[in-house]
Scaffold this motif. Structure first.
Motif: not given
Length: 186
Positions: A11-14, A137-142, A144-150
């Motif tokens: 998650i983090d590096s993605t 993860m909140k950064i990803a949500i804000d 719109k970064i897709d975490l599918t496949g992490t």
């Protein structure tokens, strides 16, 4: 300036890689598959460079072909010093702060982070070191970064799916729950 980001497929590096691409489109992604109790962890297929993990001198059990105890971490530091420090001006690492709950803090695999920073004060960039995984993860949500496949598990290769019991799987679960989300496993 030559920059790289260490990517694990987690998650983090993605998230960090996605965020850095805006400012540094030529940043090099470096993957270093590390050993686990079930062999080498997965290679990140779209990494620009894959480097071989190296055991640090004196920390390898030749008979078992595995590091003694938690010395995967020591080997990781050694590998970074040998292979990345000489070749990059900036090395981005997406390490986050572990949860403060006793189970995490007392876990034998609770990560220690930042040991090389004092030795190379201008080399390492760790923008998430004071954030919990749920905050990252909140950064990803804000954004719109897709975490599918992490993939997070530190015990099993991706082909065997998350074990859901190791430190990394439990931190993943804790983070999703903190955000009020269903845990994405596979």
């Amino acid at each position: 300036m030559k920059r790289c980001i260490m990517v694990s497929g987690g998650i983090d590096s993605t998230i960090l890689h996605h965020m850095l691409l805006e400012d540094y489109p030529d940043i090099v992604t470096v993957n270093m598959p590390k050993p686990s109790s079930k062999g080498l962890r997965d290679v990140v297929p779209d990494a620009d460079v894959t480097i071989d993990w190296m055991p640090s001198p004196g920390y390898f059990d030749e008979e078992k072909k595995m590091p003694h105890g938690n010395n995967v971490y020591r080997g990781t530091l050694y590998t970074v010093e040998q292979k990345l420090v000489p070749n990059y001006d900036e090395i981005y690492v997406a390490s986050n702060k572990p949860p403060e709950e006793d189970w995490f803090q007392n876990h034998p695999l609770c990560p220690r982070r930042g040991e090389l920073i004092p030795k190379y004060p201008n080399k390492f960039k760790t923008p998430y070191q004071d954030m919990y995984k749920w905050e990252v993860m909140k950064i990803a949500i804000d954004n719109k970064i897709d975490l599918t496949g992490t993939y997070t598990c530190s015990v099993q290769p991706k082909s065997e799916k998350h074990c859901r019991e190791c430190f990394c799987c439990k931190e993943r679960e804790w983070s999703y729950k903190k955000l009020g989300l269903d845990v994405y496993w596979e």
